[in-house]
Structure formats: structure tokens, C-alpha cells
Design an enzyme around this catalytic site. Structure first.
Site, PDB file in Angstrom:
ATOM      1  N   CYS A  87      41.175  40.903  49.724  1.00  0.00           N
ATOM      2  CA  CYS A  87      39.843  41.731  49.727  1.00  0.00           C
ATOM      3  C   CYS A  87      39.613  42.849  51.601  1.00  0.00           C
ATOM      4  O   CYS A  87      39.026  43.880  50.434  1.00  0.00           O
ATOM      5  CB  CYS A  87      38.798  40.627  50.317  1.00  0.00           C
ATOM      6  SG  CYS A  87      39.537  39.550  51.078  1.00  0.00           S
ATOM      7  N   HIS A 128      36.539  36.711  52.785  1.00  0.00           N
ATOM      8  CA  HIS A 128      36.206  37.415  51.623  1.00  0.00           C
ATOM      9  C   HIS A 128      35.992  38.940  52.858  1.00  0.00           C
ATOM     10  O   HIS A 128      34.699  38.290  53.076  1.00  0.00           O
ATOM     11  CB  HIS A 128      35.123  37.394  50.795  1.00  0.00           C
ATOM     12  CG  HIS A 128      35.743  37.879  49.644  1.00  0.00           C
ATOM     13  ND1 HIS A 128      36.697  38.456  49.272  1.00  0.00           N
ATOM     14  CD2 HIS A 128      34.556  38.111  48.816  1.00  0.00           C
ATOM     15  CE1 HIS A 128      36.351  39.169  48.112  1.00  0.00           C
ATOM     16  NE2 HIS A 128      35.235  39.427  47.907  1.00  0.00           N
ATOM     17  N   ASP A 154      32.099  44.593  45.276  1.00  0.00           N
ATOM     18  CA  ASP A 154      33.183  44.024  45.759  1.00  0.00           C
ATOM     19  C   ASP A 154      34.365  44.695  44.834  1.00  0.00           C
ATOM     20  O   ASP A 154      34.935  44.356  43.175  1.00  0.00           O
ATOM     21  CB  ASP A 154      32.779  42.555  44.881  1.00  0.00           C
ATOM     22  CG  ASP A 154      34.250  41.436  45.948  1.00  0.00           C
ATOM     23  OD1 ASP A 154      34.991  41.954  46.095  1.00  0.00           O
ATOM     24  OD2 ASP A 154      33.702  39.905  45.792  1.00  0.00           O
TER      25      ASP A 154
END
Lengths: 677, 334
Positions: free
Chosen positions: A434, A478, A494
Site C-alpha cells: 500500500c 494501510h 486507494d
């Protein structure tokens, strides 16, 4: 009988026939070993090895009744241990080094167990060592393990004070357990009422090294978190529950990039020119309750977005919680205790300035001389006719498209990246997780002159709630991105979902490789494994809620129930002192009563004497009931026959054996005396 | 016995100058009653933390600071658990003495300089008692010996101390202390007890014993032969208290089943008077030592001896009782 069984029997016989000193020393060593054991997992290897070797050597000396080594050898070993500590920890101070030295000292001191005083030193060090385990873990299992350790240490302490004969270990253990159990009420009172005050001085640096989100982001920083299965917080929704994929728990917003590290923005613009939050909420709120583990960070990872109004803002007694302009909830000091908060969030929201403000220039800044190839790549993209006039969402979609089609792979082990890490990731290796995707996305957006920033926090939760509580673990940590769109504000995106939608939808990061036992369970019956795990976590949750979570907030709640309007820690101290004083008074009362207490037999004799005196029969205190019966006969004659019989019955019961209830006898006697009177 | 003519032992150790602390201690000791049976209750048990207790408290403070600083709820729990156990141990330590009965058995006389055995019987009405230590209150004067014992529930245990009387005569048994640190050694409970019993020390016999003086002529007007009339046959009479084992006619005892002693007429002619005047030249204590040595020697050789001291006269006789009477006389003379 097999050879193994007979040798086991021999060992057992040998153990039960050891001389007392040897047995006590072995017990002592076993207790120390048990106390040290959990530390072996995180101490340097040499320390564990040295401690075990020393204990084994000492046990051998005890079994062979050999002489203890001289003082110079012990001193040399101590110096060696200090040197090794310095080598492995780079310091002699601090938590890790301190515990390492403590473990070595304890095992070394066993080589000097000569007098009772030496034993006491080891035992008191042992109590302190037990405490140091809680720096690493306060789980139920650790608690139980160390409870046994404390029992063992107390038993050894009792043994040291039973100088006569060869008392059985169980006897000493029973005495120790009895003292501890009798002390439980005091412990409970102190635990509940002792004011929980904040740290007395700054925590040493190493204490902040616990896993959890950090306030900054450097390549690789999140990889270690992602492998950490420990719990960050638990959440319970009182009304509607969002899907885990929708749960974005907002942590530090990182807008400043120096080429290596992302940090919070320290804007040079005046406050009036900086972007403000300008939160706009739509739809129904989600009300939720959270129990946060101590993260040692001054922030609350609340659900996006939790506004700052009276009805929905979180509030905790003794803590100052504020909502920053970047949408992150700030706490006035690091979370050093478990915290319970209630708040409400709106998933459907808009935030950020609608119109451009000068402060947004900070959010397109890129460090000079880093990642030139990505800047080049972005410029080429922008130069394409399709994107020449594109707005921010179109550019963002283009980047997502590139990530989805460009041959990128989601992995927790992308390997080392060099100086121009984002260049290398975006154009060459294309391996990352991420934080790689989020930071590369933000750099590319900024390269195309779109304000963007990295948001860190947690995403998702365990797939199934337990007892209604959703568990968010450190591996849910994250990083995602936000870009600014004129007229809309900040838009969440995202980038990781473009390459690994699973990571977001199922909210499962890569599962850590299962341990041996867990693996075995999984192969036999995955459902059973899951049930066991859930049951354990639910017990653990209770433990957390009732024991570990107990903090100032709960203390003040208790005081409020006791009728204090605005409780303070002084009130706590008052109640505590009050309870202790009443206990002391009760103790004094018991002592007074105990002083006047008489042997029941003697008291009965005295009462009989008084009763007979009222009838005109003089007897002396030491006269047995038989003698008294004779006196009664001679003085009262036939009138006292029943009385004398009663006294003789008592005499027989007392001296010829057989049970006698003094109480019922006394009632009979009184009746007989009334008859005679 | 000649005890009445002798000065009674001082009721309390005389405060010989010394510091105010010593005087205070002597005054405080003198307030305790003299008794051979000492019942332990709240009035006479004292309790204070030991050095280990203070060290334990310091450990707990450090642990509490660590728990506060690192916000460890289990650290608090552990600290308070230990504090609770420590405090309970105060009651357990006190309870380890409470209810005990101490009794000092009569002390057998010894020669001055020999250890006299103090036999203290400790009775526990209920509960096992562990780690009881018996010692002298004034360790500087009477030695640092400890006697450890455990008393079983509802039973008795005895502990022994030895006391060495330096001179002949009566000696008060010094104050005794029974103490315990059981179970954790954090507190020390103790009681101070002044037994009423006294120890009689006989004069130390001279070594090596000088030869006995020549036997006096038989038939001296001072002589008082202890002879029972009528009942004896063949020089045998029923056993009397004080006859030594050597006098018992075991063959006759085996035959008749009655305990009989040989009549000592044979020795009567060799009857011996030990006279104060025989030990001339030496000072009083040396003379008494010599007389004591002679009493023992005469007993060993089976002679009936009498003792003649200025103002006291012990007629010649034999046997344990006589020997004791002679030694008592020597111990307490003047």
C-alpha cells in the site's frame, strides 16, 4: 517394568530423598528459570544461553554438593555480561539493556546462594523481573504464567524461613498461597482505587518502539506492521454497521516529502491561507464505540469522518481531543493507557476547501533532485492529447488504470529500494504494497500539479465480529491517497485497490504464515480452529475490558456511582485512605475482641460457677464438674440432684471422651438450676 | 537447705552506669513479671519490620513507579498482590507466636563454668508453628546462640539453650526472647520473657583433685551413724532415697523382688570429715573448690563424709542426696 519407567522411578526416588539444601536450591533454580523463560523470546541469544548455562551449572553444583565458584570468577562473568550487553544493545541503560542485565544478574547471583540474605536478594530481583515481562505483554496467558512464577517465588521465600527439618514443598507452597489469597481484598481495593496518574517522567525512547502506526512514513515502515497480528483497537457499532471495505480509520496525514520520508506538513503559510477542513456531512451517522490499545502515539484513528460537534465528537475524561484541519483526531499526549471512546461518523461526506487557497501550494511541492524519471513520465502523460486538458479525477483514473494494467504486483516483501525509490518502483520493479502505491500515486499527481497527500491509518477489520466487537489489528495498517478537486475538496483514492482489490474488499492483508500448532488445527478442521480462536479472543477481550482497560476513566465512573459530582484523583485518594482506615479499624476491633476471647470450656466453667454461687454453692474455678456435683449434693441435698446429675454428665462427656455440645448442655443446666432454685 | 541464709538474687540486672539506652532497657525489663510459664498474647508480643521487610518495601516502590510510568495495569496488580501478601504476612508472623505457652523446666544445678541446660517447652494450642527461635535477650552477655524449633498443632516442642554460670551460687535465668520471622521474613515478632527459675552453680571442683585428708577416728562424738534398727539382716536394709546404685544388693533384689541396699557399716569406720580448716592457706573460693573436689572424690571412693563449715555442719552420709546437699552447702555458704 520397562527400563524407562524404572529409571523414571529412580529419578523420582532420588528427588524425594535429596538433602534439604539441595532440594531447596533446585526448587529455587526451577523458579528462577520459570521466571526468566518468557524473556528468552526477545532477549539477545547470548543472554538466554548464558542464563540457562549458569542455572544448569548451579544445579549440578547442588546435586554433587560441590563448592561454589570463587568471587573473582563471578565478577569476571559479570564484566563479560556487561561487555556483551554493551555490544548487543549499544548501551547499558534503557529497557532492553536493563532487562538483559537483570536476567544475567539473577542467574549469576544463584552462584552466590550462601546465606539467607543472598536468597532474599534473588527473590526480590525475581519480583521485579516478573514486572518487566508486562512491558512486552499483558495478555491473559502471560498473566497466568507469571502468577505461577510469583507463587514459586513466595514459596521459596517461605522455605527460606522454615529452618527446622525438611518441610515438604507443598506445605511452604500452601503457606505462600494462603498469604497471597488473604491479601487479595487489599490488592483489589488498591487496584481499584489507586489513582492512575500519568507517567512521572518522560518515557525512555525505546518505549516508543512498540509496533503501531508511526507519525511518519519511510519505505518499508508499513511492511513490519502488516505482519503484526496484535490488536490495534476494537470497535462496536450501536446502529448500522458498515462493511469492512468501507472502514477507513484515519491516522496521520502526511503531506511533506523530503525525498526519503513522508511527514506531517509544517506549513509556512499564515493560518488564514492554509486549507481548512470545511466538513460537510450527508446521510445518517454511524454511532460506534472503540477500545484503543496504548499506541504511544498522540492520535486517535477514528472512522472517516468523525466531525467535531457536540453530539458526535469523542470525549474522554482527562484527555484533550481535537480535530486537525487535515481531518485527523489529535490527542494532547501519547496514548499510554487503554482508552475507550464513543463517537459518530458519516461515511458520506465532503471535506477540504472548495475553492483554491494559497496553502494548497504546499501539497504540490516535490523535493528537488529526487525521482526524475517519474517526473518525466508524468510530464509525458500530461503531454498526451487526451490528458492535456484533463481534470484531477481523470488524471487519477489514468494513474489507477496504469497501476491496474502496468504489470504491478502486490507483495509484502518488495525488497530494498534505493535512493530514488519511487522511480525504481514505478518504472522498474513494480513490486510493492500500500505505501508504495500511495506514495507513488501522490508524487505522480503532484508532478501533474494536482494537490495530493498520503493518508495513513487502518483499513478494514477482521471479517467477523466477536461479541459484537470488530477487531482491527496492526496488520490492517494501510496507506492511501487524497487529491484535491476544485469545487469538491479532497477525494479519497486507494491506489492499492487497483492492483490488489482483495486487500481492501476482504480486508485481508497477506496472512502471516501460521504457527505449527495453528497449522495443525487448520489442516484438521478449519472451522474448529476458527471457533477456538474466536473463543480465546473473546476471553481475551473480557480480560482487556475488565483488567487491562481499567484506567482513570473507569475510576471516575466508579466515583460518580459513589456520589462524587466531579471526581478528581484527590477524591480517589480520599476514598482509598478511607477504605484502608476502616479496614485498619476493623482489624483493631478484632484484636480487641480476640484479647477478651476465652476458651469456650473456661467460659462455661466460669458461668457454671456464677450460677452455682447464685444458688449458694461455693466452688472454685479449678474444680472439675465432678467436684462441683459433690458440692451441690452436700449443699442442696435432694433438691440439687438433677443439677448434680447434669454436672456429672458434663464431666463424663469431657473426660471420658465423646462429643459434647457445650451450648445445648448449658441450656439443660440452666433449666436444672431453675428447678433447684 | 541453707538457702534462707543466703542473699536472694537481685530481682533485675543492675543498671551498671551505661548509656541512657541501656538504663531504659534495664528499667523496661524490670517491669516484666518473673514467671516460669509465659502465655503469649497481644500484650507481650512485639512486631517490627526486618531489614528484609524494608528492602521488600523498597522493591515494591520501584515496581509501583515502573507500573505508573509504563502504565502497566498488570504491574499495578502484581505490586498490590505482593503488598497484600506482605501485609498479611505481618498478621501471620504475629499469629505464629500468639497463643503459644512457654514453660521453663526446672534447671538442674551445675558446677560453675559448666553449661546449664535451659529446657523451654513450647506448647501450641492449635495450628502448626514454624521457625520459632529461642535466644537470650542480652546476646552480648550470654552468647548469640539460637535454638530453632517447630511446634506441631496441639502439641509441644522443646528448645534448649545453655547458660554458663561463672561463679558459685544462685543465678537468675536471664531474660529470654522467643522470636519468629515466619513466613516471609519481612516482619520479626518477638516476646521477652523473664523466667522466675534460678540456676544453682556449685563451686568448681579443683583439678586435679588434691588427696583426701586422713579419715578421722571412728567414734567421734560428732559422728552420727545412719543406721536403721531392727529391719536389717546380713547388713541389708530396704532401699532408701539417696542410696546410690552401687549400694543396691542386686542379687537379693533379683531373688526377693524388693529393692534393698547393703548396709554401710563396713565403711563407717572409714568415715571422713571434710573440714573448712583443712583447706588452709588458700582463699575462700579455692577452699570451697577443694572441698567440692573432695566431696566428689569421697563419693567416688564410697566413703561417708561429713562437712564442717564455719556455722554449718553436715553429718557424714553417702548417696546422691547427700552429695547434692554437700555441694549445695558449699555453693551457698556465706
Amino acid at each position: 517394568m520397562t527400563a524407562a519407567a524404572s529409571s523414571a522411578l529412580n529419578l523420582r526416588q532420588r528427588l524425594t530423598h535429596l538433602p534439604r539444601d539441595t532440594r531447596d536450591t533446585l526448587f529455587h533454580l526451577a523458579v528462577i528459570g520459570w521466571t526468566i523463560a518468557p524473556h528468552l523470546l526477545h532477549l539477545p541469544l547470548w543472554c538466554g544461553a548464558m542464563a540457562l548455562v549458569l542455572l544448569a551449572w548451579r544445579a549440578r553444583l547442588a546435586l554433587t554438593a560441590a563448592a561454589l565458584p570463587g568471587r573473582w570468577l563471578v565478577t569476571a562473568l559479570l564484566v563479560l555480561a556487561a561487555a556483551l550487553t554493551l555490544w548487543s544493545e549499544r548501551t547499558l541503560l534503557g529497557k532492553e539493556a536493563g532487562i538483559t542485565m537483570l536476567v544475567v544478574l539473577m542467574s549469576l547471583k544463584t552462584l552466590e546462594l550462601r546465606a539467607r540474605r543472598d536468597a532474599l536478594v534473588v527473590l526480590f530481583l525475581g519480583f521485579f523481573l516478573v514486572l518487566t515481562h508486562f512491558l512486552y505483554s499483558q495478555s491473559l496467558g502471560t498473566g497466568l504464567w507469571l502468577l505461577v512464577a510469583v507463587w514459586g517465588l513466595l514459596t521459596a521465600l517461605v522455605l527460606a524461613h522454615m529452618p527446622v527439618g525438611r518441610p515438604p514443598l507443598m506445605r511452604a507452597g500452601w503457606v505462600a498461597a494462603r498469604a497471597a489469597v488473604l491479601g487479595l481484598p487489599l490488592m483489589a481495593v488498591l487496584f481499584v482505587l489507586f489513582p492512575r496518574i500519568g507517567p512521572l517522567w518522560g518515557l525512555p525512547q525505546d518505549a516508543a518502539g512498540r509496533t503501531g502506526l508511526s507519525g511518519s512514513l519511510r519505505m518499508g515502515g508499513v511492511a513490519t506492521l502488516a505482519e503484526d497480528d496484535s490488536i490495534a483497537f476494537r470497535v462496536r457499532f450501536t446502529g448500522a454497521t458498515p462493511a469492512p471495505a468501507q472502514m477507513y480509520w484515519r491516522g496521520p496525514v502526511l503531506s511533506s516529502f523530503d525525498g526519503r520520508e513522508w511527514t506531517r506538513l509544517a506549513s509556512t503559510f499564515p493560518v488564514a491561507l492554509r486549507p481548512r477542513l470545511e466538513l460537510e456531512l450527508r446521510g445518517a451517522p454511524l454511532r460506534y464505540e472503540m477500545t484503543l490499545e496504548p499506541s504511544r502515539l498522540p492520535l486517535l484513528p477514528l472512522l472517516e469522518m468523525t466531525p467535531d460537534d457536540d453530539a458526535s465528537a469523542p470525549r474522554v475524561e482527562g484527555w484533550l481531543l481535537t480535530l486537525r484541519p487535515d481531518g485527523q483526531w489529535q490527542v494532547d499526549r501519547p496514548l499510554s493507557e487503554r482508552l475507550r471512546v464513543q463517537a459518530a461518523a458519516w461515511l458520506d461526506h465532503r471535506h477540504g476547501p472548495r475553492e483554491p487557497v494559497l496553502g494548497l501550494r504546499d501539497l504540490v511541492a516535490l523535493p528537488a533532485g529526487y525521482n526524475p524519471r517519474l517526473l518525466q513520465w508524468a510530464a509525458e502523460l500530461r503531454a498526451q492529447p487526451a490528458y492535456a486538458q484533463a481534470d484531477a479525477p481523470a488524471l487519477a483514473q489514468a494513474l489507477l488504470h496504469h497501476i491496474g494494467r502496468g504489470g504491478y504486483t502486490y507483495t509484502l516483501e518488495p525488497g530494498e529500494y534505493g535512493r530514488d525509490a519511487i522511480d525504481e518502483f514505478w518504472l522498474d520493479r513494480k513490486l510493492g504494497f500500500c505505501e508504495h502505491y500511495a506514495t507513488a500515486f501522490v508524487v505522480a499527481m503532484r508532478a501533474m500539479d494536482v494537490p495530493a497527500r498520503v493518508v495513513t491509518g487502518y483499513q478494514g477489520a477482521d471479517p467477523e465480529p466477536q461479541d459484537g466487537w470488530w477487531i482491527v489489528r496492526q496488520r490492517h495498517a494501510h496507506a492511501w491517497a487524497e487529491y484535491w478537486v476544485a469545487g469538491t475538496g479532497w477525494v479519497r483514492i486507494d491506489p492499492t485497490s487497483a492492483v490488489a482489490p482483495d486487500r481492501v474488499q476482504r480486508s485481508l492483508s497477506l496472512r502471516p504464515p501460521p504457527g505449527l500448532v495453528a497449522g495443525a488445527f487448520d489442516t484438521i478442521d478449519p472451522a474448529l480452529a476458527l471457533r477456538l480462536r474466536n473463543a480465546w479472543e473473546s476471553v481475551n477481550n473480557r480480560w482487556n475490558q475488565w483488567v487491562l482497560n481499567y484506567s482513570r476513566g473507569q475510576q471516575f465512573d466508579l466515583l460518580r456511582e459513589l456520589g462524587f459530582e466531579a471526581p478528581s484523583w484527590q477524591d480517589l485518594a480520599t476514598v482509598l485512605i478511607g477504605v484502608l482506615c476502616s479496614a485498619a479499624l476493623a482489624g483493631a476491633g478484632w484484636a480487641w475482641w480476640d484479647r477478651r476471647r476465652q476458651d469456650p470450656w473456661q467460659r462455661l466453667q466460669r458461668r457454671v460457677q456464677q450460677r452455682l454461687a447464685a444458688l449458694g454453692v461455693t466452688v472454685l474455678p479449678h474444680h472439675a464438674p465432678r467436684t462441683r456435683a459433690q458440692r451441690v449434693r452436700t449443699t442442696l441435698g435432694a433438691r440439687g440432684e438433677a443439677l448434680a446429675g447434669s454436672l456429672e454428665a458434663l464431666d463424663r462427656a469431657r473426660y471420658a471422651g465423646g462429643p459434647v455440645s457445650l451450648h445445648s448442655w448449658w441450656r439443660q443446666f440452666r433449666a436444672a438450676a431453675r428447678g433447684a432454685g | 537447705m541453707a538457702e534462707a541464709t543466703l542473699p536472694a538474687p537481685a530481682p533485675a540486672p543492675a543498671p551498671r552506669g551505661g548509656s541512657a539506652r541501656q538504663r531504659l532497657r534495664a528499667w523496661w525489663l524490670s517491669r516484666l513479671p518473673l514467671t516460669d510459664t509465659w502465655q503469649l498474647g497481644q500484650r507481650n508480643i512485639y512486631i517490627l519490620p526486618t531489614k528484609a521487610g524494608y528492602a521488600f518495601a523498597a522493591t515494591l516502590v520501584v515496581m509501583l513507579l515502573a507500573a505508573i510510568n509504563y502504565q502497566l495495569n498488570l504491574g499495578y496488580a502484581l505490586t498490590f498482590l505482593l503488598a497484600g501478601a506482605g501485609l498479611v504476612s505481618m498478621h501471620l508472623t504475629h499469629g505464629n507466636l500468639r497463643g503459644l505457652t512457654l514453660h521453663l523446666r526446672p534447671v538442674a544445678p551445675v558446677f560453675a563454668g559448666d553449661p546449664a541446660l535451659l529446657d523451654v517447652v513450647i506448647t501450641s494450642p492449635a495450628r502448626d508453628r514454624h521457625g520459632l527461635a529461642l535466644r537470650f535477650e542480652n546476646r552480648a552477655a550470654h552468647g548469640r546462640a539460637f535454638a530453632w524449633c517447630d511446634a506441631p498443632a496441639g502439641g509441644q516442642a522443646s528448645a534448649h539453650l545453655s547458660l554458663v554460670p561463672p561463679r558459685r551460687g544462685w543465678h537468675a535465668v536471664p531474660a529470654l526472647v522467643v522470636e519468629t520471622v515466619f513466613p516471609f521474613g519481612l516482619f520479626r515478632a518477638w516476646t521477652v520473657w523473664r523466667p522466675a527459675a534460678r540456676v544453682l552453680a556449685w563451686p568448681r571442683p579443683e583439678q586435679p583433685p588434691p588427696p583426701l585428708p586422713a579419715a578421722a577416728a571412728a567414734g567421734s562424738e560428732e559422728r552420727a551413724v545412719q543406721r536403721s534398727a531392727g529391719s536389717e539382716l546380713d547388713g541389708v536394709r530396704p532401699w532408701r532415697r539417696g542410696d546410690s546404685m552401687r549400694q543396691v544388693a542386686w542379687k537379693k533384689v533379683a531373688r526377693s523382688g524388693e529393692l534393698v541396699s547393703r548396709e554401710t557399716t563396713g565403711n563407717a569406720s572409714r568415715e571422713l570429715w571434710l573440714d573448712w580448716a583443712d583447706g588452709h592457706g588458700a582463699d575462700i573460693e579455692q577452699r570451697l573448690s577443694r572441698l567440692a573436689a573432695w566431696v566428689l572424690l569421697a563419693e567416688r571412693e564410697g566413703l561417708a563424709c561429713g562437712l564442717r563449715l564455719p556455722g554449718h555442719l553436715l553429718p557424714p552420709d553417702q548417696g546422691d542426696a547427700h552429695r547434692r546437699a554437700a555441694l549445695d552447702l558449699l555453693a551457698l555458704w556465706r
